[in-house]
Write a protein that holds these residues in place. Structure first.
Motif, PDB file in Angstrom:
ATOM      1  N   LEU A  39       0.823  -1.211   0.000  1.00 24.48           N
ATOM      2  CA  LEU A  39       0.000   0.000   0.000  1.00 24.48           C
ATOM      3  C   LEU A  39       0.855   1.259   0.000  1.00 24.48           C
ATOM      4  CD1 LEU A  39      -2.931  -0.870   2.416  1.00 24.48           C
ATOM      5  CD2 LEU A  39      -2.751  -1.170  -0.032  1.00 24.48           C
ATOM      6  N   ASP A  40       2.030   1.171   0.638  1.00 20.72           N
ATOM      7  CA  ASP A  40       2.923   2.331   0.634  1.00 20.72           C
ATOM      8  C   ASP A  40       3.270   2.760  -0.783  1.00 20.72           C
ATOM      9  OD1 ASP A  40       3.017   2.602   3.343  1.00 20.72           O
ATOM     10  OD2 ASP A  40       4.742   1.279   3.583  1.00 20.72           O
ATOM     11  N   LYS A  41       3.349   1.776  -1.672  1.00 19.21           N
ATOM     12  CA  LYS A  41       3.747   2.077  -3.050  1.00 19.21           C
ATOM     13  C   LYS A  41       2.655   2.837  -3.813  1.00 19.21           C
ATOM     14  CE  LYS A  41       7.275  -0.731  -2.357  1.00 19.21           C
ATOM     15  NZ  LYS A  41       8.163  -0.238  -1.326  1.00 19.21           N
ATOM     16  N   PHE A  42       1.457   2.878  -3.231  1.00 19.37           N
ATOM     17  CA  PHE A  42       0.382   3.638  -3.863  1.00 19.37           C
ATOM     18  C   PHE A  42       0.472   5.122  -3.523  1.00 19.37           C
ATOM     19  CE2 PHE A  42      -1.817  -0.434  -4.221  1.00 19.37           C
ATOM     20  CZ  PHE A  42      -2.547  -0.278  -5.386  1.00 19.37           C
ATOM     21  N   GLY A  43       1.330   5.455  -2.545  1.00 20.04           N
ATOM     22  CA  GLY A  43       1.401   6.847  -2.127  1.00 20.04           C
ATOM     23  C   GLY A  43       0.111   7.259  -1.423  1.00 20.04           C
ATOM     24  N   GLY A  44      -0.275   8.514  -1.615  1.00 24.74           N
ATOM     25  CA  GLY A  44      -1.420   9.087  -0.897  1.00 24.74           C
ATOM     26  C   GLY A  44      -2.741   8.413  -1.174  1.00 24.74           C
ATOM     27  N   ALA A  45      -2.861   7.764  -2.322  1.00 25.64           N
ATOM     28  CA  ALA A  45      -4.150   7.177  -2.699  1.00 25.64           C
ATOM     29  C   ALA A  45      -4.645   6.157  -1.693  1.00 25.64           C
ATOM     30  CB  ALA A  45      -4.046   6.536  -4.085  1.00 25.64           C
ATOM     31  N   MET A  46      -3.726   5.480  -1.039  1.00 28.65           N
ATOM     32  CA  MET A  46      -4.147   4.403  -0.141  1.00 28.65           C
ATOM     33  C   MET A  46      -3.951   4.746   1.330  1.00 28.65           C
ATOM     34  SD  MET A  46      -5.380   1.726  -1.541  1.00 28.65           S
ATOM     35  CE  MET A  46      -5.698   1.271  -3.226  1.00 28.65           C
ATOM     36  N   SER A  47      -3.658   6.022   1.633  1.00 33.89           N
ATOM     37  CA  SER A  47      -3.352   6.319   3.036  1.00 33.89           C
ATOM     38  C   SER A  47      -4.566   6.059   3.935  1.00 33.89           C
ATOM     39  CB  SER A  47      -2.818   7.737   3.193  1.00 33.89           C
ATOM     40  OG  SER A  47      -3.695   8.632   2.556  1.00 33.89           O
ATOM     41  N   LEU A  48      -5.773   6.333   3.428  1.00 34.20           N
ATOM     42  CA  LEU A  48      -6.987   6.061   4.218  1.00 34.20           C
ATOM     43  C   LEU A  48      -7.124   4.571   4.507  1.00 34.20           C
ATOM     44  CD1 LEU A  48      -9.759   8.159   2.427  1.00 34.20           C
ATOM     45  CD2 LEU A  48      -9.093   8.352   4.831  1.00 34.20           C
TER      46      LEU A  48
END
Length: 202
Positions: A39-48
């Protein structure tokens, strides 16, 4: 990195069940944790999604740590709450397990989407997977923040390169989806048998 970002979780999935087929708390939570770097590799998109998953893992781990032998089996902590009639509370482990399972459903759907629809952008894949999994359980607020977050999804090609490492990413994603999805289905089945599978977000 040896293998892909999925290599550790694929290894972990083998240990989620005991010899007699019971879902074990610690190994199940470990596998969920091993997905967080993806999920970290998605950046901000997956922070939620990431903070939601992280919070639910912590809630279940805290309960597990309070009595590891009593809560060795994943469903035992839910059973205790069912008996004390606290399972439907928003801070219960039952609720934590339900939302953790739903978030993982979303991820499995998303990874599957990426393999089966190579022409889709990352945003499209995320939105499609979201509408098939989490959306019906989310209220308007969660849903709209999610939609906004999906616009931050990274470039698909770059993302796939980052998570591939030195392994065969498509094969690993496929393995992950086929081995992890049945475990999630089992969680739903158990929660449904206790009348806990249809709780919505407040």
């Amino acid at each position: 990195m040896e293998g892909t970002v999925f290599t550790p979780s694929l290894e972990g999935i083998k240990h989620v069940k005991s010899e007699n087929g019971v879902m074990l708390t610690k190994p199940f939570l470990e596998v969920c944790k091993l997905i967080l770097p993806v999920l970290d590799k998605f950046g901000g998109a997956m922070s939620l999604v990431k903070s939601d998953i992280g919070g639910n893992i912590t809630r279940l781990e805290t309960k597990y740590s309070s009595d590891p032998s009593k809560f060795e089996h994943l469903y035992s902590m839910v059973q205790v709450e069912v008996e004390s009639k606290t399972a439907k509370s928003s801070s219960s482990c039952a609720n934590g397990l339900l939302w953790l399972t739903r978030a993982m459903d979303f991820l499995v759907e998303l990874f599957r989407n990426l393999i089966e629809h190579p022409g889709r952008t990352m945003s499209q894949a995320c939105t499609d997977s979201y509408s098939k999994t989490l959306k019906k359980w989310h209220g308007w607020l969660a849903s709209s923040s999610f939609t906004v977050a999906m616009k931050l999804a990274p470039d698909r090609k770059k993302f796939m390169e980052i998570i591939a490492g030195s392994g065969d990413i498509n094969s690993d994603i496929e393995k992950f989806c086929t081995t992890f999805a049945p475990l999630l289905a089992e969680n739903h089945k158990f929660l449904a048998s206790k009348g806990l599978d249809d709780l919505k977000a407040s």
